[in-house]
Motif scaffolding. Structure first.
Motif, short mmCIF file in Angstrom:
data_model
loop_
_atom_site.label_atom_id
_atom_site.label_comp_id
_atom_site.label_asym_id
_atom_site.label_seq_id
_atom_site.Cartn_x
_atom_site.Cartn_y
_atom_site.Cartn_z
N LEU A 78 0.81 -1.23 0.00
CA LEU A 78 0.00 0.00 0.00
C LEU A 78 0.84 1.27 0.00
O LEU A 78 0.31 2.36 -0.29
N ARG A 79 2.15 1.15 0.32
CA ARG A 79 3.00 2.35 0.29
C ARG A 79 2.95 3.02 -1.07
O ARG A 79 3.12 4.24 -1.17
N ALA A 80 2.76 2.22 -2.14
CA ALA A 80 2.74 2.79 -3.50
C ALA A 80 1.52 3.68 -3.72
O ALA A 80 1.51 4.53 -4.60
N ALA A 81 0.48 3.48 -2.90
CA ALA A 81 -0.76 4.26 -3.09
C ALA A 81 -0.72 5.58 -2.34
O ALA A 81 -1.55 6.45 -2.58
N VAL A 82 0.23 5.73 -1.39
CA VAL A 82 0.28 6.94 -0.56
C VAL A 82 1.59 7.69 -0.79
O VAL A 82 2.58 7.10 -1.23
N SER A 83 1.58 8.98 -0.48
CA SER A 83 2.82 9.76 -0.67
C SER A 83 3.47 10.09 0.67
O SER A 83 4.50 10.75 0.70
N ALA A 84 2.87 9.67 1.77
CA ALA A 84 3.50 9.86 3.09
C ALA A 84 3.11 8.68 3.96
O ALA A 84 2.02 8.13 3.82
N TRP A 85 4.03 8.28 4.83
CA TRP A 85 3.77 7.13 5.72
C TRP A 85 4.27 7.51 7.11
O TRP A 85 5.38 7.15 7.51
N PRO A 86 3.46 8.27 7.84
CA PRO A 86 3.91 8.76 9.14
C PRO A 86 4.05 7.63 10.17
O PRO A 86 3.55 6.53 9.96
N GLY A 87 4.73 7.92 11.25
CA GLY A 87 4.92 6.94 12.32
C GLY A 87 3.61 6.36 12.83
O GLY A 87 3.52 5.16 13.13
N ALA A 88 2.58 7.20 12.91
CA ALA A 88 1.29 6.72 13.40
C ALA A 88 0.73 5.64 12.48
O ALA A 88 0.14 4.65 12.93
N ALA A 89 0.94 5.80 11.16
CA ALA A 89 0.46 4.80 10.20
C ALA A 89 1.18 3.47 10.43
O ALA A 89 0.56 2.40 10.45
N GLU A 90 2.50 3.55 10.62
CA GLU A 90 3.29 2.34 10.85
C GLU A 90 2.81 1.62 12.13
O GLU A 90 2.60 0.41 12.14
N THR A 121 -6.26 12.99 -0.72
CA THR A 121 -6.03 11.89 0.22
C THR A 121 -6.63 10.61 -0.32
O THR A 121 -7.49 10.64 -1.21
N VAL A 122 -6.17 9.48 0.22
CA VAL A 122 -6.72 8.18 -0.18
C VAL A 122 -6.89 7.32 1.07
O VAL A 122 -6.08 7.39 2.01
N GLY A 123 -7.95 6.52 1.09
CA GLY A 123 -8.16 5.57 2.18
C GLY A 123 -7.52 4.24 1.80
O GLY A 123 -7.72 3.76 0.68
N VAL A 124 -6.72 3.66 2.71
CA VAL A 124 -6.07 2.38 2.42
C VAL A 124 -6.30 1.39 3.56
O VAL A 124 -6.36 1.79 4.73
N ARG A 125 -6.44 0.10 3.18
CA ARG A 125 -6.52 -0.91 4.24
C ARG A 125 -6.11 -2.28 3.73
O ARG A 125 -6.18 -2.56 2.52
N VAL A 126 -5.71 -3.16 4.67
CA VAL A 126 -5.38 -4.55 4.39
C VAL A 126 -6.47 -5.41 5.03
O VAL A 126 -6.57 -5.48 6.26
N PRO A 127 -7.31 -6.04 4.22
CA PRO A 127 -8.42 -6.82 4.78
C PRO A 127 -7.93 -8.12 5.41
O PRO A 127 -6.97 -8.73 4.93
N ASP A 128 -8.60 -8.54 6.48
CA ASP A 128 -8.24 -9.78 7.16
C ASP A 128 -9.08 -10.93 6.61
O ASP A 128 -9.97 -11.46 7.27
N SER A 129 -8.82 -11.26 5.35
CA SER A 129 -9.56 -12.33 4.68
C SER A 129 -8.59 -13.00 3.72
O SER A 129 -7.96 -12.34 2.89
#
Ligand code: TXA
Ligand code: MG
Length: 347
Positions: A78-90, A121-129
């Motif tokens: 998902l890093r490719a979909a966003v232009s910033a990855w702050p500590g809170a996201a990690e 902005t974009v919403g991103v998530r990793v589904p648990d499926s």
């Protein structure tokens, strides 16, 4: 566009690779595939293909102003979909992904305007499926996916719901049975300070605050329970069945006169109330939030099919664990909020 929608059953934990291949091929070719996530069924297309994404909006009848969530197989993808990855996201990704949490972050140039409704902005998530992640892995692209229902209707927790809403409008449905969480992911805006919950879900504002070590602002909850116009898609009338839903606060319960001439339903969430109240045609009691969220949308659909004239809903307490269910029940009642309709009257 009307064509045949293919339905393929898959094992939720160990899906047949041939079924995953077929679905991935449809996505790579610019088609639409409904697939299970842990929350609700999503309607997926290649997020980097603007024509494919436009088909999602057509199939759902969704306003172009309502942005889509981009799904990845893991946070690295998902890093490719966003232009910033702050500590809170990690921190949040490590704690809650895969899982029912969507993070709003600045978007990258990979993501076309149609996905974000023109936002930065974009919403991103990793589904648990397993099914969802293998599909995304096999399609080898980020997958844009809203809930697989007609716009403003009730989100699907079973493949049958998807077929009913979108049959003839989409290419394929991967059917893995009932989705375990049952309501949509928590949406957290990480571009505001402090972070803000735009849509409550199974991961609560309290959990997010304790993991981040800062108080995230909860969606501003109206007194009746709904998160007020927080994210662009959070219109008041949403997740709404056709049957009129009337909210009842437990405090006023003893004073109600139940309608004798109506076929009505009664839902009690988060309270223990005695049996034998009124004469409902159907009564449901949910004491646990997880059970309530898993069953809620199928129940809203059943009420529509049961020909009830109205449903009275005793709202759960306004605490952290019940916030998401309270929000959805409040929204379920809004279609009829200003219209004349049957009521339980206070004498
Ligand atoms: O659990 C879920 O989130 C499901 C499954 C399929 O992943 N998806 C889902 O998508 O519920 P959808 O499109 O039905 O709801 C997405 C919500 C909408 O309220 C939308 O407005 C909000 O997320 N959203 C998406 N991108 C956003 C952005 N860039 N800024 C603010 N809100 C956003
Ligand atoms: Mg939706």
């Amino acid at each position: 566009v009307s064509h045949e929608t293919q339905v393929v059953r898959v094992d939720p934990d160990n899906p047949d690779p041939a079924a995953i291949d077929l679905a991935a091929e449809v996505i790579r070719a610019g088609g639409l595939v409904a697939f299970p996530t842990e929350t609700v069924y999503g309607l997926g297309a290649d997020a980097s293909d603007h024509r494919a994404v436009a088909r999602i909006f057509d199939a759902k009848g969704r306003p172009a102003t309502n942005p889509l969530i981009v799904h990845g197989e893991d946070s690295a993808a998902l890093r490719a979909a966003v232009s910033a990855w702050p500590g809170a996201a990690e921190t949040l990704a490590r704690t809650f992904w895969p899982g029912p949490l969507t993070l709003i972050l600045p978007r990258s140039r990979l993501i076309p305007d149609v996905v974000t409704a023109g936002r930065h902005t974009v919403g991103v998530r990793v589904p648990d499926s397993e099914v969802a992640r293998r599909l995304i892995n096999q399609a080898a692209c980020p997958v844009a996916a809203p809930s697989a229902n007609r716009s403003s209707g009730v989100s699907p927790t079973r493949a049958e719901h998807v077929l009913k809403d979108l049959g003839g409008r989409i290419d394929l449905i991967l059917d893995a049975g009932q989705t375990p969480v049952g309501i949509e992911s928590t949406v957290l805006d990480l571009t505001s300070d402090p972070p803000r919950v735009l849509r409550p879900g199974a991961i609560t504002a309290g959990q997010l605050s304790s993991v981040l070590g800062v108080e995230v602002s909860g969606a501003s909850i109206s007194s009746a329970g709904g998160a007020v116009a927080a994210s662009p898609g959070q219109m008041e009338v949403h997740y709404a069945p056709r049957v009129p839903v009337t909210l009842v606060e437990p405090a006023s319960f003893d004073h109600l006169t139940w309608p004798s001439a109506l076929r009505y339903g009664l839902l009690v969430a988060g309270h223990r109330l005695p049996e034998g109240i009124g004469t409902p045609a159907v009564r449901v009691d949910w004491t646990e939030p997880a059970l309530a969220s898993r069953e809620l949308y199928a129940m809203l659909r059943q009420w529509d099919e049961a020909g009830l004239e109205t449903v009275f809903v005793v709202l759960p307490p306004a605490d952290d664990a019940w916030t998401a269910v309270r929000d959805r029940l409040w929204r379920a009642s809004r279609r009829w909020a200003s219209a004349g309709r049957p009521r339980a009257e206070e004498p």
